[in-house]
Design a protein around this motif. Structure first.
Motif, PDB file in Angstrom:
ATOM      1  N   LYS A  24       0.835  -1.207   0.000  1.00 28.29           N
ATOM      2  CA  LYS A  24       0.000   0.000   0.000  1.00 28.29           C
ATOM      3  C   LYS A  24       0.865   1.251   0.000  1.00 28.29           C
ATOM      4  CE  LYS A  24      -4.080  -1.966   2.284  1.00 28.29           C
ATOM      5  NZ  LYS A  24      -4.988  -1.880   3.456  1.00 28.29           N
ATOM      6  N   ILE A  25       1.929   1.216   0.794  1.00 26.78           N
ATOM      7  CA  ILE A  25       2.817   2.372   0.864  1.00 26.78           C
ATOM      8  C   ILE A  25       3.569   2.556  -0.453  1.00 26.78           C
ATOM      9  CG2 ILE A  25       4.901   3.277   1.967  1.00 26.78           C
ATOM     10  CD1 ILE A  25       3.926   1.991   4.575  1.00 26.78           C
ATOM     11  N   ILE A  26       4.086   1.456  -0.993  1.00 25.70           N
ATOM     12  CA  ILE A  26       4.844   1.534  -2.243  1.00 25.70           C
ATOM     13  C   ILE A  26       3.947   2.002  -3.383  1.00 25.70           C
ATOM     14  CG2 ILE A  26       6.163   0.236  -3.947  1.00 25.70           C
ATOM     15  CD1 ILE A  26       7.589   0.836  -1.257  1.00 25.70           C
ATOM     16  N   ASN A  27       2.709   1.503  -3.424  1.00 23.41           N
ATOM     17  CA  ASN A  27       1.780   1.935  -4.472  1.00 23.41           C
ATOM     18  C   ASN A  27       1.483   3.427  -4.372  1.00 23.41           C
ATOM     19  OD1 ASN A  27       1.554  -0.572  -5.659  1.00 23.41           O
ATOM     20  ND2 ASN A  27      -0.221  -1.181  -4.456  1.00 23.41           N
ATOM     21  N   ALA A  28       1.421   3.936  -3.140  1.00 26.71           N
ATOM     22  CA  ALA A  28       1.163   5.364  -2.959  1.00 26.71           C
ATOM     23  C   ALA A  28       2.337   6.197  -3.466  1.00 26.71           C
ATOM     24  CB  ALA A  28       0.906   5.663  -1.482  1.00 26.71           C
ATOM     25  N   VAL A  29       3.564   5.728  -3.219  1.00 23.58           N
ATOM     26  CA  VAL A  29       4.736   6.442  -3.707  1.00 23.58           C
ATOM     27  C   VAL A  29       4.811   6.344  -5.234  1.00 23.58           C
ATOM     28  CG1 VAL A  29       7.251   6.642  -3.592  1.00 23.58           C
ATOM     29  CG2 VAL A  29       5.956   6.046  -1.536  1.00 23.58           C
TER      30      VAL A  29
ATOM     31  N   GLU B 257      14.531  11.442  -0.590  1.00 22.47           N
ATOM     32  CA  GLU B 257      14.559  12.086   0.717  1.00 22.47           C
ATOM     33  C   GLU B 257      14.206  11.089   1.824  1.00 22.47           C
ATOM     34  OE1 GLU B 257      11.937  15.396   3.145  1.00 22.47           O
ATOM     35  OE2 GLU B 257      12.368  15.776   1.037  1.00 22.47           O
ATOM     36  N   ALA B 258      13.163  10.273   1.588  1.00 27.00           N
ATOM     37  CA  ALA B 258      12.752   9.281   2.596  1.00 27.00           C
ATOM     38  C   ALA B 258      13.859   8.257   2.819  1.00 27.00           C
ATOM     39  CB  ALA B 258      11.468   8.601   2.160  1.00 27.00           C
ATOM     40  N   GLN B 259      14.516   7.817   1.744  1.00 19.28           N
ATOM     41  CA  GLN B 259      15.597   6.839   1.861  1.00 19.28           C
ATOM     42  C   GLN B 259      16.777   7.424   2.635  1.00 19.28           C
ATOM     43  OE1 GLN B 259      16.170   6.092  -2.278  1.00 19.28           O
ATOM     44  NE2 GLN B 259      14.287   4.909  -2.473  1.00 19.28           N
ATOM     45  N   GLN B 260      17.096   8.678   2.378  1.00 22.33           N
ATOM     46  CA  GLN B 260      18.206   9.316   3.082  1.00 22.33           C
ATOM     47  C   GLN B 260      17.899   9.455   4.574  1.00 22.33           C
ATOM     48  OE1 GLN B 260      18.585  12.944   0.801  1.00 22.33           O
ATOM     49  NE2 GLN B 260      20.129  12.063  -0.578  1.00 22.33           N
ATOM     50  N   GLN B 261      16.671   9.825   4.883  1.00 24.12           N
ATOM     51  CA  GLN B 261      16.281   9.953   6.284  1.00 24.12           C
ATOM     52  C   GLN B 261      16.311   8.599   6.984  1.00 24.12           C
ATOM     53  OE1 GLN B 261      12.462  11.828   5.828  1.00 24.12           O
ATOM     54  NE2 GLN B 261      13.322  13.891   5.825  1.00 24.12           N
ATOM     55  N   ALA B 262      15.841   7.565   6.294  1.00 18.32           N
ATOM     56  CA  ALA B 262      15.871   6.219   6.873  1.00 18.32           C
ATOM     57  C   ALA B 262      17.309   5.765   7.083  1.00 18.32           C
ATOM     58  CB  ALA B 262      15.136   5.240   5.960  1.00 18.32           C
TER      59      ALA B 262
ATOM     60  N   TYR C 138       8.649   6.406   4.314  1.00 18.99           N
ATOM     61  CA  TYR C 138       7.772   6.669   3.173  1.00 18.99           C
ATOM     62  C   TYR C 138       6.395   7.110   3.674  1.00 18.99           C
ATOM     63  CZ  TYR C 138      11.072   4.206   0.059  1.00 18.99           C
ATOM     64  OH  TYR C 138      12.180   3.812  -0.662  1.00 18.99           O
ATOM     65  N   ALA C 139       5.865   6.382   4.651  1.00 17.32           N
ATOM     66  CA  ALA C 139       4.528   6.678   5.181  1.00 17.32           C
ATOM     67  C   ALA C 139       4.496   8.055   5.839  1.00 17.32           C
ATOM     68  CB  ALA C 139       4.113   5.602   6.175  1.00 17.32           C
TER      69      ALA C 139
ATOM     70  N   GLU D 161       0.692  15.456   2.386  1.00 21.72           N
ATOM     71  CA  GLU D 161      -0.609  15.073   1.846  1.00 21.72           C
ATOM     72  C   GLU D 161      -1.207  16.155   0.957  1.00 21.72           C
ATOM     73  OE1 GLU D 161      -4.749  13.000   3.491  1.00 21.72           O
ATOM     74  OE2 GLU D 161      -3.381  13.999   4.882  1.00 21.72           O
ATOM     75  N   SER D 162      -1.168  17.408   1.405  1.00 24.23           N
ATOM     76  CA  SER D 162      -1.740  18.499   0.602  1.00 24.23           C
ATOM     77  C   SER D 162      -0.899  18.758  -0.650  1.00 24.23           C
ATOM     78  CB  SER D 162      -1.850  19.775   1.444  1.00 24.23           C
ATOM     79  OG  SER D 162      -0.572  20.183   1.914  1.00 24.23           O
ATOM     80  N   ASP D 163       0.428  18.617  -0.544  1.00 23.29           N
ATOM     81  CA  ASP D 163       1.295  18.795  -1.707  1.00 23.29           C
ATOM     82  C   ASP D 163       1.020  17.713  -2.750  1.00 23.29           C
ATOM     83  OD1 ASP D 163       2.740  20.998  -0.626  1.00 23.29           O
ATOM     84  OD2 ASP D 163       3.935  19.607   0.576  1.00 23.29           O
TER      85      ASP D 163
END
Length: 276
Positions: A11-16, A162-167, A248-249, A256-258
Motif C-alpha cells: 500500500k505504501i509503495i503503491n502510494a509512492v 529524501e525518505a531513503q536518506q532519512q531512513a 515513506y509513510a 498530503e496536501s502537496d
C-alpha cells in the motif's frame, strides 16, 4: 499493484508510485511535442521510448536483500548492471558540426542568457530551469506553466530519495549495518560498512578483471553468498524495509496536501497529453 519492491508494504509503495501515475502517456506526448518543435527548426530529433509502466524512477529496487538461492548462483548480477546502457545520442547530435551542435543545444535546452524560472520546493530549497527551448515549450503546453511543472515534478522525483536518506540516517539502520558488517568480517570480508558497499566491490571486480571474467564472477558469488547468509542471520532486509516504509509513510502524511496538488497537475497534463 506494484511488485517492484517485494517485502515492502504494498500500500505504501503503491502510494509512492502513484506520484507518477499517467507518466508514460505524458512522457510520450512531451517527446512528440519536442520532435515537432525540433524538426520544425530543421534539426534532428529521435523520440525516446516512453516507459511501459508508470514507475517512480527514484524508487528503485533495494540495494540489499538478494536471496541466498540467487546470490549463490548469480551473485548480484553486477555484470548485467554494468552492461545495461542506453544510446545517449540517438538523434545523432555528436555527428553534427560544431555550429549545428550549438544550434541543437540552443533549440532544445534554450539559449544562454534566456530568462530562468525559479521555484521554492515543498521540501525546502529552490530549483530553476530555462524558460526557453523546445523542452520548456513542451512542458508549458502539457502542464500549463513551467513553475508548476518544475515545483511538482521536482517534488515527486525527490520524494523517495529524501525518505531513503532519512531512513539511512536512522539509528536503527545504523545499528543493523554494524551487525551486518561484523557478520561479514567474521566470514572473511572485512571493511564493508553496508550491503551497498559489497555491491560496489563486486562491480569494481568486473571493471578490474574484465566484465564477465570467471574470476570476477566467482568473487562476486562468494561475496553475495556471504551477504545473503548474514542478511538472513540478523533479519537485515526485513527490518530495514520496515524502517524505510515508516519514512515513506511519514512523508506521504506530511506532504498530503502537496501530493493532492501534484495529482491535480498530473491529471490536467494527462488530459492534454491524450489530445496530443
Amino acid at each position: 499493484m506494484s511488485d517492484r519492491l517485494p517485502g515492502h508494504d504494498p500500500k505504501i509503495i503503491n502510494a509512492v508510485e502513484g506520484l507518477f501515475a499517467g507518466d508514460g502517456v505524458r512522457y510520450a506526448a512531451a517527446e512528440e511535442l519536442i520532435y515537432r518543435c525540433m524538426t520544425g527548426k530543421g534539426l534532428p530529433y529521435v523520440k525516446r521510448t516512453a516507459p511501459g509502466q508508470d514507475v517512480n524512477p527514484t524508487l528503485v529496487a533495494d540495494s540489499y536483500g538478494t536471496p541466498l538461492s540467487e546470490a549463490s548462483s548469480t551473485g548480484y548480477r553486477a555484470k548485467e548492471h554494468l552492461q545495461t546502457s542506453e544510446d545517449g545520442d540517438s538523434s545523432g547530435v555528436g555527428r553534427l558540426s560544431e555550429k549545428d551542435r550549438q544550434r541543437w543545444g540552443d533549440a532544445f535546452f534554450g539559449r544562454d542568457g534566456a530568462p530562468v524560472v525559479s521555484v521554492t520546493l515543498p521540501q525546502g530549497g529552490t530549483s530553476e530551469t530555462s524558460s526557453d527551448g523546445c523542452l520548456s515549450e513542451a512542458r508549458v503546453r502539457l502542464f500549463g506553466s513551467l513553475e508548476d511543472w518544475l515545483k511538482w515534478s521536482t517534488f515527486a522525483g525527490s520524494f523517495a530519495i529524501e525518505a531513503q536518506q532519512q531512513a539511512g540516517a536512522d539509528s536503527r539502520i545504523t545499528a543493523l549495518n554494524r551487525r551486518w558488517a561484523d557478520c561479514m568480517a567474521e566470514a572473511g570480508h572485512k571493511g564493508l560498512k553496508d550491503p551497498e558497499a559489497a555491491r560496489e566491490v563486486a562491480a569494481r571486480g568486473h571493471v578490474l578483471h574484465g566484465i564477465g571474467s570467471d574470476e570476477a564472477q566467482s568473487k562476486e558469488v562468494e561475496l553475495a553468498t556471504a551477504d545473503a547468509k548474514c542478511d538472513s542471520a540478523i533479519g537485515y532486509s526485513e527490518k530495514r524495509r520496515q524502517i524505510e516504509d515508516e519514512f515513506y509513510a511519514t512523508g506521504l502524511l506530511k506532504h498530503e496536501s502537496d501530493i493532492a496538488l501534484l495529482r491535480e497537475m498530473n491529471d490536467r497534463a494527462l488530459a492534454e497529453a491524450r489530445k496530443i
